[in-house]
Design a protein around this motif. Structure first.
Motif, mmCIF file in Angstrom:
data_model
loop_
_atom_site.group_PDB
_atom_site.id
_atom_site.type_symbol
_atom_site.label_atom_id
_atom_site.label_comp_id
_atom_site.label_asym_id
_atom_site.label_seq_id
_atom_site.Cartn_x
_atom_site.Cartn_y
_atom_site.Cartn_z
ATOM 1 N N LEU A 205 46.142 -28.716 -5.571
ATOM 2 C CA LEU A 205 45.412 -29.120 -4.301
ATOM 3 C C LEU A 205 45.193 -30.476 -4.292
ATOM 4 N N TRP A 206 45.551 -31.170 -5.472
ATOM 5 C CA TRP A 206 45.632 -32.873 -5.269
ATOM 6 C C TRP A 206 46.998 -33.071 -6.110
ATOM 7 N N PRO A 207 48.065 -33.082 -5.360
ATOM 8 C CA PRO A 207 49.319 -33.479 -6.126
ATOM 9 C C PRO A 207 49.216 -34.870 -6.423
ATOM 10 N N CYS A 208 49.637 -35.233 -7.619
ATOM 11 C CA CYS A 208 49.874 -36.527 -8.130
ATOM 12 C C CYS A 208 50.565 -36.763 -9.358
ATOM 13 N N ASN A 209 51.097 -37.594 -9.965
ATOM 14 C CA ASN A 209 51.628 -37.800 -11.336
ATOM 15 C C ASN A 209 51.097 -38.673 -12.335
ATOM 16 N N ASP A 210 51.065 -38.291 -13.544
ATOM 17 C CA ASP A 210 50.305 -39.067 -14.526
ATOM 18 C C ASP A 210 50.841 -40.513 -14.627
ATOM 19 N N ASP A 211 52.214 -40.448 -14.229
ATOM 20 C CA ASP A 211 52.765 -41.690 -14.332
ATOM 21 C C ASP A 211 52.430 -42.442 -12.886
ATOM 22 N N LYS A 212 52.129 -43.737 -12.649
ATOM 23 C CA LYS A 212 51.903 -44.348 -11.614
ATOM 24 C C LYS A 212 52.586 -46.006 -11.534
ATOM 25 N N TYR A 213 52.908 -46.214 -10.314
ATOM 26 C CA TYR A 213 53.361 -47.267 -10.078
ATOM 27 C C TYR A 213 53.073 -48.032 -8.707
ATOM 28 N N ILE A 214 52.381 -48.993 -8.733
ATOM 29 C CA ILE A 214 51.989 -49.352 -7.271
ATOM 30 C C ILE A 214 52.738 -50.694 -7.175
ATOM 31 N N VAL A 215 53.952 -50.909 -6.379
ATOM 32 C CA VAL A 215 54.634 -52.269 -6.688
ATOM 33 C C VAL A 215 54.858 -52.839 -5.099
ATOM 34 N N HIS A 216 54.676 -54.413 -5.146
ATOM 35 C CA HIS A 216 54.965 -55.198 -4.449
ATOM 36 C C HIS A 216 55.901 -56.145 -4.396
ATOM 37 N N PHE A 217 56.961 -56.089 -3.325
ATOM 38 C CA PHE A 217 57.899 -57.109 -3.283
ATOM 39 C C PHE A 217 57.477 -58.161 -2.106
ATOM 40 N N PRO A 218 56.843 -59.130 -2.786
ATOM 41 C CA PRO A 218 56.516 -59.972 -1.768
ATOM 42 C C PRO A 218 57.489 -60.969 -1.073
ATOM 43 N N ASP A 219 58.766 -60.853 -1.802
ATOM 44 C CA ASP A 219 59.751 -61.731 -1.302
ATOM 45 C C ASP A 219 60.502 -61.225 0.051
ATOM 46 N N THR A 220 60.253 -59.794 -0.100
ATOM 47 C CA THR A 220 60.990 -59.005 1.244
ATOM 48 C C THR A 220 60.026 -58.182 1.734
ATOM 49 N N LEU A 221 58.606 -58.363 1.700
ATOM 50 C CA LEU A 221 57.579 -57.844 2.290
ATOM 51 C C LEU A 221 57.814 -56.215 2.331
ATOM 52 N N GLU A 222 57.859 -55.663 1.058
ATOM 53 C CA GLU A 222 57.822 -54.195 0.936
ATOM 54 C C GLU A 222 57.189 -53.763 -0.278
ATOM 55 N N VAL A 223 56.344 -52.565 -0.048
ATOM 56 C CA VAL A 223 55.325 -51.940 -1.039
ATOM 57 C C VAL A 223 55.872 -50.631 -1.430
ATOM 58 N N TYR A 224 56.185 -50.214 -2.637
ATOM 59 C CA TYR A 224 56.334 -48.919 -3.177
ATOM 60 C C TYR A 224 55.172 -48.309 -3.849
ATOM 61 N N SER A 225 54.672 -47.384 -3.630
ATOM 62 C CA SER A 225 53.601 -46.330 -4.427
ATOM 63 C C SER A 225 53.920 -45.343 -4.865
ATOM 64 N N TYR A 226 53.945 -45.133 -6.250
ATOM 65 C CA TYR A 226 54.221 -43.723 -6.745
ATOM 66 C C TYR A 226 53.104 -42.999 -7.529
#
Ligand code: GTP
Ligand code: SPV
Ligand code: MN
Length: 617
Positions: A205-226
């Motif tokens: 009902l609320w898929p998610c993962n125990d492992d989490k990564y909220i990652v920002h690449f300020p030099d290339t203006l990108e965000v990856y959220s897992y």
């Protein structure tokens, strides 16, 4: 009934097909989307157009899957309840990273990650992470599309909940794609809940993962959220883009991305003032943003409740916009007696997350009414009664609602050029030491105060609630670069303002407590009394008392008509204990030293001056 275009596992590509766009900008966007799809391997790709029909179809799909509960339209039309996984209820600061080329650019207050290694790690995590799911492509603008202070981005996500939330919190639509096609720069954000589905596998009902990564690449203006579906971890336009990435863009371009509410205050004389205020998460921004003054003649119009972008104008004033389009507000404590404006805003068209459900199909949370309903279903879906001995709503349960629905929203709240600021407030949750209000002597002193904001931890992020932590400018979790450089940037922005047109800076504290543990100040609507004093200071109508920490009100100048605050409480609200402040100064020195020489000398000079004044007091 489900529209023809919906398949069992989501959308068939006739609805949400890739738009027809030409130009180099479009080609780059398509190539990027193809690249993310090749990595994450979704079943299908759905391009979001921001239409009402599309939004309704997405909501209906989530209801069909059991991921949203449709609330009783009689009480709460167009509204839904989401229950998160019990482990996915707040931002995860320990899993939030700044992956700048140089470690010093992240600074000691952020988790740094080496970008090449982090990219490799993310490649592993994202590979196949959207299997069995639809990948949505969501183009959005922060600020009015095409506005001079606005910035655009695209979020790719496998969460329909995130898509419907972004639709409320930002301006989503095809006009953004036309900007991109035309060559406008845009920020790339990628989000997955990290829960691929095997063929035929039943979804959570609320898929998610125990492992989490909220990652920002300020030099290339990108965000990856897992791995997370929650709020600031999943609505990447908000904290990830509009604060962490935007703060870096602002550093390079000469403006500020801030964790601030924005209001227009109209005095009894009919004059308008603009005030921005930075308080840490769950420390009263939404409440002050929706203030209903308890003193006659004053009015407040809401402009924003969480994020403000500030830019020095050619006129020497500091101009501000709210880049968002909605409110993602804390539910508990929001009630008729505290924030009636929010209660009215939430009449319908609202997504609630982790609040309690009433038997009649409406929602409830602690503080909505004085007494709890006799029976509820709690935020985890379990039966609840007032004797259950636990809160019915999660302390960080939230509402997501359009700004336009706020009854006191300013008519021009989305004006692209923004509003000129008259005052900036810094605050936090401080049971001791910090007075109800104190005025900085000048910009540099104000920056010093901002750099020293400390606050008791709240439920808005993982950690021990109540523990005092430093939260400079309420930006500790949100500054995308070295916090000491950020202090310096604040000083340099001040130099671009005309000294007589720069906003005046104040520190406030609604949360000081007596020895018996009760709040000394009534707060909420009565905070208008502090705003009234601030405006009269700006107008030069009232004097102030110079103290070692700044300028305090002359007691007769604080309008207390109609409320009873015992004199002893007032004394305590404004008491300055030199010894405690000297101890705070020691902590400041300790904190500054963690930046290994990067804190501007001007702030060390402020610290020395503060100590000198305190020692003589
Ligand atoms: P984020 O959305 O996390 O950034 O939070 P916020 O800063 O917008 O905080 P919000 O206005 O939602 O308030 C958080 C909590 O503080 C709520 O439970 C409020 O009821 C409570 N609160 C807000 N203003 C006051 C006040 O003046 N006095 C007291 N005692 N509590 C307040
Ligand atoms: C905050 O924590 O400051 C919020 C909520 O406004 S979140 O969007 O989750 O960051
Ligand atoms: Mn916030």
């Amino acid at each position: 009934t489900r529209p023809e275009s919906l398949g069992a596992n989501g959308y068939v590509p006739t609805f949400g097909a890739r738009p027809q766009l030409d130009g180099d900008g479009a080609a780059a966007l398509f190539a990027w989307v193809d690249e993310i799809a090749a990595l994450t391997q979704p079943d299908s790709i759905h391009w979001i157009d921001g239409s009402r029909a599309e939004n309704e179809a997405l909501l209906r799909e989530q209801v069909d899957e059991g991921k949203l509960i449709k609330l009783n339209p009689e009480w709460r039309p167009g509204s839904y309840l989401a229950r998160s996984h019990p482990s996915d209820v707040a931002r995860t600061e320990g899993r939030t990273f700044i992956a700048s080329e140089n470690e010093e650019d992240a600074g000691p207050t952020n988790n740094w990650a080496e970008p090449t290694q982090m990219r490799a790690k993310l490649n592993d995590l994202f590979e196949g992470s959207m299997r069995g799911r639809t990948m949505y492509v969501v183009p959005f603008s922060m600020g009015a599309v095409g506005g001079p202070l606005s910035h655009i981005g695209v979020q790719v996500t496998d969460s329909a909940y995130a898509v419907t939330s972004i639709g409320i919190m930002t301006r989503v639509g095809s006009d953004v794609l036309r900007e991109i096609a035309g060559g406008a720069p845009w920020v790339k954000t990628v989000h997955t809940v990290g829960a691929p589905l095997e063929p035929g596998e039943q979804d959570a009902l609320w898929p998610c993962n125990d492992d989490k990564y909220i990652v920002h690449f300020p030099d290339t203006l990108e965000v990856y959220s897992y791995g997370s579906g929650y709020g600031g971890n999943a609505i990447l336009a908000k904290k990830c883009f509009a604060l962490r990435i935007a703060s870096v863009i602002g550093r390079d371009e000469g403006w500020l991305a801030e964790h601030m509410l924005l209001i227009r205050v109209i005095s009894p004389a009919g004059k308008a003032y603009h005030v921005a205020a930075a308080f840490p998460s769950a420390c009263g921004k939404t409440n002050l943003a929706m203030l209903r003054p308890t003193i006659p003649g004053w009015r407040v119009e809401t402009l924003g409740d969480d994020i403000a972008w500030l830019r020095p104008g050619a006129d020497g004033r500091l101009w501000a916009i709210n880049p968002e389009a909605g409110f993602f507000g804390v539910a508990p404590g929001t009630g008729e007696s505290t924030n009636v404006t929010a209660v009215e805003t939430l009449w319908g068209n609202t997504i609630f997350t982790n609040v309690a459900l009433r038997p009649d199909g409406d929602v409830w949370w602690e503080g909505l009414t004085d007494t709890a309903p006799a029976e509820l279903t709690d935020w985890e879906g379990n039966p609840w009664t007032p004797d259950s001995g636990r809160p019915a709503a999660h302390p960080n349960s939230r509402f997501t609602v359009s700004a336009a629905q706020c009854p006191q929203i300013a008519d021009d709240w989305d004006a692209p050029e923004g509003v000129p600021l008259d005052a900036i407030l810094f605050g936090g949750r401080r049971a001791t030491n910090v007075p109800l209000v104190v005025e900085a002597t000048d910009w540099a002193h104000g920056v010093f105060i901002g750099s020293n904001i400390s606050s008791e931890r709240t439920a808005a992020a993982e950690g021990t609630v109540g523990e005092l932590r430093r939260d400079p400018f309420a930006m500790l979790p949100f500054c995308g670069y070295n916090m000491a450089d950020y202090f310096g940037h604040w000083l340099s922005v001040g130099q671009k303002l005309r000294f007589d047109r720069a906003p005046r800076i104040f520190q406030v504290n609604w949360f000081r407590k007596g020895t018996d543990g009760r709040f000394l100040w009534p707060g909420f609507g009565d905070n208008s009394r502090v705003v009234d004093w601030i405006i009269r200071r700006i107008e030069g109508e009232v004097g102030a008392v110079d103290t070692p920490i700044g300028r305090l009100p002359v007691s007769a100048d604080l309008n207390l008509d109609g409320i009873e605050v015992p004199q002893a409480d007032l004394d305590e609200l404004f008491a300055i204990d030199a010894d405690s402040w000297l101890q705070e100064a020691d902590l400041t020195e300790e904190f500054y030293s963690t930046f290994e020489g990067r804190v501007p000398a001007q702030l060390y000079a402020e610290l020395a001056a503060l100590r000198y004044r305190l020692q003589r007091a």
